[in-house]
Design a protein around this motif. Structure first.
Motif, PDB file in Angstrom:
ATOM      1  N   PRO A  59      -6.433 -13.075  -0.239  1.00 28.37           N
ATOM      2  CA  PRO A  59      -6.293 -12.108  -1.324  1.00 28.37           C
ATOM      3  C   PRO A  59      -7.636 -11.485  -1.701  1.00 28.37           C
ATOM      4  CG  PRO A  59      -5.194 -14.179  -1.865  1.00 28.37           C
ATOM      5  CD  PRO A  59      -6.019 -14.412  -0.639  1.00 28.37           C
ATOM      6  N   LEU A  60      -7.593 -10.247  -2.113  1.00 33.00           N
ATOM      7  CA  LEU A  60      -8.780  -9.530  -2.559  1.00 33.00           C
ATOM      8  C   LEU A  60      -9.271 -10.163  -3.862  1.00 33.00           C
ATOM      9  CD1 LEU A  60     -10.530  -7.022  -1.882  1.00 33.00           C
ATOM     10  CD2 LEU A  60      -8.967  -5.700  -3.324  1.00 33.00           C
TER      11      LEU A  60
ATOM     12  N   LYS B  64      -4.847   7.923 -11.186  1.00 31.13           N
ATOM     13  CA  LYS B  64      -3.628   8.392 -11.843  1.00 31.13           C
ATOM     14  C   LYS B  64      -3.056   9.564 -11.049  1.00 31.13           C
ATOM     15  CE  LYS B  64      -1.749   9.493 -16.335  1.00 31.13           C
ATOM     16  NZ  LYS B  64      -2.028   9.576 -17.761  1.00 31.13           N
ATOM     17  N   ASN B  65      -1.815   9.472 -10.706  1.00 34.27           N
ATOM     18  CA  ASN B  65      -1.074  10.485  -9.955  1.00 34.27           C
ATOM     19  C   ASN B  65      -1.468  10.577  -8.485  1.00 34.27           C
ATOM     20  OD1 ASN B  65       0.502  11.259 -12.208  1.00 34.27           O
ATOM     21  ND2 ASN B  65      -1.229  12.451 -12.965  1.00 34.27           N
ATOM     22  N   SER B  66      -2.195   9.591  -7.964  1.00 34.21           N
ATOM     23  CA  SER B  66      -2.546   9.559  -6.545  1.00 34.21           C
ATOM     24  C   SER B  66      -1.457   8.866  -5.735  1.00 34.21           C
ATOM     25  CB  SER B  66      -3.864   8.806  -6.336  1.00 34.21           C
ATOM     26  OG  SER B  66      -4.938   9.554  -6.838  1.00 34.21           O
ATOM     27  N   ILE B  67      -1.441   9.162  -4.443  1.00 37.82           N
ATOM     28  CA  ILE B  67      -0.546   8.478  -3.513  1.00 37.82           C
ATOM     29  C   ILE B  67      -1.419   7.570  -2.663  1.00 37.82           C
ATOM     30  CG2 ILE B  67       1.137   8.749  -1.655  1.00 37.82           C
ATOM     31  CD1 ILE B  67       1.832  11.493  -2.842  1.00 37.82           C
ATOM     32  N   ILE B  68      -1.063   6.295  -2.619  1.00 31.83           N
ATOM     33  CA  ILE B  68      -1.896   5.253  -2.027  1.00 31.83           C
ATOM     34  C   ILE B  68      -1.154   4.594  -0.863  1.00 31.83           C
ATOM     35  CG2 ILE B  68      -3.209   3.140  -2.526  1.00 31.83           C
ATOM     36  CD1 ILE B  68      -3.872   5.476  -4.503  1.00 31.83           C
ATOM     37  N   LEU B  69      -1.887   4.332   0.219  1.00 31.15           N
ATOM     38  CA  LEU B  69      -1.374   3.533   1.327  1.00 31.15           C
ATOM     39  C   LEU B  69      -2.209   2.262   1.391  1.00 31.15           C
ATOM     40  CD1 LEU B  69       0.431   3.117   3.828  1.00 31.15           C
ATOM     41  CD2 LEU B  69      -1.239   4.464   5.148  1.00 31.15           C
ATOM     42  N   ASP B  70      -1.560   1.133   1.244  1.00 32.48           N
ATOM     43  CA  ASP B  70      -2.224  -0.179   1.244  1.00 32.48           C
ATOM     44  C   ASP B  70      -1.858  -0.883   2.551  1.00 32.48           C
ATOM     45  OD1 ASP B  70      -3.304  -2.673   0.667  1.00 32.48           O
ATOM     46  OD2 ASP B  70      -2.237  -2.922  -1.234  1.00 32.48           O
ATOM     47  N   LEU B  71      -2.746  -0.761   3.556  1.00 32.69           N
ATOM     48  CA  LEU B  71      -2.502  -1.361   4.871  1.00 32.69           C
ATOM     49  C   LEU B  71      -2.931  -2.817   4.887  1.00 32.69           C
ATOM     50  CD1 LEU B  71      -3.813   1.532   7.152  1.00 32.69           C
ATOM     51  CD2 LEU B  71      -1.444   0.990   6.584  1.00 32.69           C
ATOM     52  N   PHE B  72      -2.161  -3.661   5.551  1.00 30.84           N
ATOM     53  CA  PHE B  72      -2.386  -5.114   5.542  1.00 30.84           C
ATOM     54  C   PHE B  72      -2.404  -5.579   4.082  1.00 30.84           C
ATOM     55  CE2 PHE B  72      -4.584  -3.395   9.273  1.00 30.84           C
ATOM     56  CZ  PHE B  72      -4.125  -4.191  10.299  1.00 30.84           C
ATOM     57  N   SER B  73      -1.391  -5.223   3.339  1.00 29.51           N
ATOM     58  CA  SER B  73      -1.425  -5.383   1.882  1.00 29.51           C
ATOM     59  C   SER B  73      -1.369  -6.814   1.383  1.00 29.51           C
ATOM     60  CB  SER B  73      -0.325  -4.555   1.236  1.00 29.51           C
ATOM     61  OG  SER B  73       0.929  -4.890   1.757  1.00 29.51           O
ATOM     62  N   GLY B  74      -0.951  -7.757   2.208  1.00 26.42           N
ATOM     63  CA  GLY B  74      -0.952  -9.159   1.760  1.00 26.42           C
ATOM     64  C   GLY B  74      -0.134  -9.333   0.498  1.00 26.42           C
ATOM     65  N   THR B  75      -0.746  -9.878  -0.548  1.00 27.17           N
ATOM     66  CA  THR B  75      -0.054 -10.130  -1.813  1.00 27.17           C
ATOM     67  C   THR B  75       0.023  -8.881  -2.685  1.00 27.17           C
ATOM     68  OG1 THR B  75      -2.090 -10.860  -2.872  1.00 27.17           O
ATOM     69  CG2 THR B  75      -0.745 -12.553  -1.811  1.00 27.17           C
ATOM     70  N   GLY B  76      -0.605  -7.790  -2.245  1.00 28.69           N
ATOM     71  CA  GLY B  76      -0.488  -6.516  -2.955  1.00 28.69           C
ATOM     72  C   GLY B  76      -1.507  -6.269  -4.040  1.00 28.69           C
ATOM     73  N   SER B  77      -2.536  -7.062  -4.105  1.00 22.23           N
ATOM     74  CA  SER B  77      -3.508  -6.971  -5.191  1.00 22.23           C
ATOM     75  C   SER B  77      -4.063  -5.555  -5.379  1.00 22.23           C
ATOM     76  CB  SER B  77      -4.652  -7.957  -4.939  1.00 22.23           C
ATOM     77  OG  SER B  77      -5.636  -7.853  -5.930  1.00 22.23           O
ATOM     78  N   PHE B  78      -4.481  -4.902  -4.299  1.00 22.50           N
ATOM     79  CA  PHE B  78      -5.057  -3.562  -4.425  1.00 22.50           C
ATOM     80  C   PHE B  78      -4.006  -2.555  -4.881  1.00 22.50           C
ATOM     81  CE2 PHE B  78      -6.200   0.651  -2.949  1.00 22.50           C
ATOM     82  CZ  PHE B  78      -7.482   0.774  -3.436  1.00 22.50           C
ATOM     83  N   GLY B  79      -2.885  -2.503  -4.196  1.00 17.73           N
ATOM     84  CA  GLY B  79      -1.836  -1.538  -4.539  1.00 17.73           C
ATOM     85  C   GLY B  79      -1.264  -1.748  -5.924  1.00 17.73           C
ATOM     86  N   ILE B  80      -1.116  -2.993  -6.331  1.00 12.40           N
ATOM     87  CA  ILE B  80      -0.597  -3.285  -7.675  1.00 12.40           C
ATOM     88  C   ILE B  80      -1.598  -2.822  -8.731  1.00 12.40           C
ATOM     89  CG2 ILE B  80      -0.024  -5.168  -9.268  1.00 12.40           C
ATOM     90  CD1 ILE B  80       1.353  -6.535  -6.816  1.00 12.40           C
ATOM     91  N   GLU B  81      -2.878  -2.994  -8.456  1.00 15.08           N
ATOM     92  CA  GLU B  81      -3.907  -2.477  -9.372  1.00 15.08           C
ATOM     93  C   GLU B  81      -3.770  -0.959  -9.496  1.00 15.08           C
ATOM     94  OE1 GLU B  81      -6.838  -2.834 -12.149  1.00 15.08           O
ATOM     95  OE2 GLU B  81      -6.137  -4.585 -11.013  1.00 15.08           O
ATOM     96  N   CYS B  82      -3.477  -0.285  -8.396  1.00 13.48           N
ATOM     97  CA  CYS B  82      -3.264   1.165  -8.434  1.00 13.48           C
ATOM     98  C   CYS B  82      -2.031   1.518  -9.271  1.00 13.48           C
ATOM     99  CB  CYS B  82      -3.118   1.719  -7.023  1.00 13.48           C
ATOM    100  SG  CYS B  82      -4.632   1.660  -6.048  1.00 13.48           S
ATOM    101  N   LEU B  83      -0.954   0.752  -9.121  1.00 14.28           N
ATOM    102  CA  LEU B  83       0.247   0.991  -9.933  1.00 14.28           C
ATOM    103  C   LEU B  83      -0.063   0.802 -11.416  1.00 14.28           C
ATOM    104  CD1 LEU B  83       2.961  -0.799  -7.760  1.00 14.28           C
ATOM    105  CD2 LEU B  83       2.758   1.675  -8.181  1.00 14.28           C
ATOM    106  N   SER B  84      -0.836  -0.210 -11.736  1.00 15.92           N
ATOM    107  CA  SER B  84      -1.217  -0.457 -13.126  1.00 15.92           C
ATOM    108  C   SER B  84      -2.027   0.706 -13.694  1.00 15.92           C
ATOM    109  CB  SER B  84      -2.019  -1.758 -13.232  1.00 15.92           C
ATOM    110  OG  SER B  84      -2.352  -2.029 -14.575  1.00 15.92           O
ATOM    111  N   ARG B  85      -2.774   1.359 -12.818  1.00 20.93           N
ATOM    112  CA  ARG B  85      -3.597   2.511 -13.232  1.00 20.93           C
ATOM    113  C   ARG B  85      -2.844   3.829 -13.065  1.00 20.93           C
ATOM    114  NH1 ARG B  85      -9.617   0.968 -12.630  1.00 20.93           N
ATOM    115  NH2 ARG B  85      -9.500  -1.290 -12.518  1.00 20.93           N
ATOM    116  N   GLU B  86      -1.516   3.735 -12.960  1.00 20.62           N
ATOM    117  CA  GLU B  86      -0.581   4.857 -12.969  1.00 20.62           C
ATOM    118  C   GLU B  86      -0.660   5.758 -11.733  1.00 20.62           C
ATOM    119  OE1 GLU B  86       0.210   6.526 -16.989  1.00 20.62           O
ATOM    120  OE2 GLU B  86      -1.588   5.357 -17.530  1.00 20.62           O
ATOM    121  N   ALA B  87      -0.839   5.132 -10.575  1.00 19.35           N
ATOM    122  CA  ALA B  87      -0.733   5.893  -9.324  1.00 19.35           C
ATOM    123  C   ALA B  87       0.674   6.478  -9.233  1.00 19.35           C
ATOM    124  CB  ALA B  87      -1.001   4.987  -8.126  1.00 19.35           C
TER     125      ALA B  87
END
Length: 186
Positions: free
Chosen positions: A23-24, A47-70
């Motif tokens: 995990p990150l 905010k309002n970005s579209i994110i691709l989280d490759l090899f996302s594992g537990t999702g730490s990076f992408g979930i942080e982006c969702l929390s920041r309103e991606a």
């Protein structure tokens, strides 16, 4: 491991039971987002970005982006144990549906005949440290033209990694955090 900022700030994330997923770390994640937010070299608003989280594992990076309103996060992961934790972590975010999980190997995903319909503002690449075909991934991203003109690639490697990144990208910034080496590229 926790969510650092945004609407889910402080929420704890689940970790895998095995050691096959790395995990990150919170410090690395926080440093990445601080650089995105405060760097004059990077012109991205999560905010309002579209994110691709490759090899996302537990999702730490992408979930942080969702929390920041991606606007949307696409998680790509093939390892079944990591997928179970990723799905549980996403369920912890009540009423969040602006994500997609693709259960596939990164190389198979890029080699599939399906067109990738999105262009991404941020592509986060966090393969296992032993993965040496990082340039193949970068070249697929370039070939498929899935990174927006002002978008950035963020690549997480071990600080002792000796793979030279392809000259087809521009390294904007390179940072070290503990055993992590982070590249910010376009």
């Amino acid at each position: 491991m926790r969510i650092i900022s945004g609407i889910f700030k402080g929420k704890k994330l689940l970790l895998p039971n095995d050691k096959n997923t790395r995990p990150l770390k919170d410090l690395v994640k926080e440093s990445i987002f601080n650089l995105i937010q405060h760097s004059h070299k990077i012109n991205i608003n999560i905010k309002n970005s579209i994110i691709l989280d490759l090899f996302s594992g537990t999702g730490s990076f992408g979930i942080e982006c969702l929390s920041r309103e991606a606007k949307k996060v696409i998680f790509l992961e093939k390892y079944s144990e990591a997928l179970k934790v990723l799905e549980k972590n996403l369920k912890l975010l009540k009423n969040v549906h602006n994500y997609e999980i693709i259960k596939n190997d990164c190389f198979s995903f890029f080699n599939s005949k399906e067109n990738i319909i999105s262009k991404f503002d941020i592509i986060f690449i966090d393969p296992p440290y032993k993965e040496l075909k990082i340039n193949k991934i970068i070249e697929e991203i370039i070939e498929k033209k899935i990174l927006n003109k002002n978008g950035i690639l963020i690549i997480h490697r071990h600080k002792k990694d000796t793979v030279n990144l392809t000259e087809k990208i521009n390294v904007i910034e390179q940072r070290y955090y503990g055993i992590s080496k982070i590249y910010f590229c376009n």
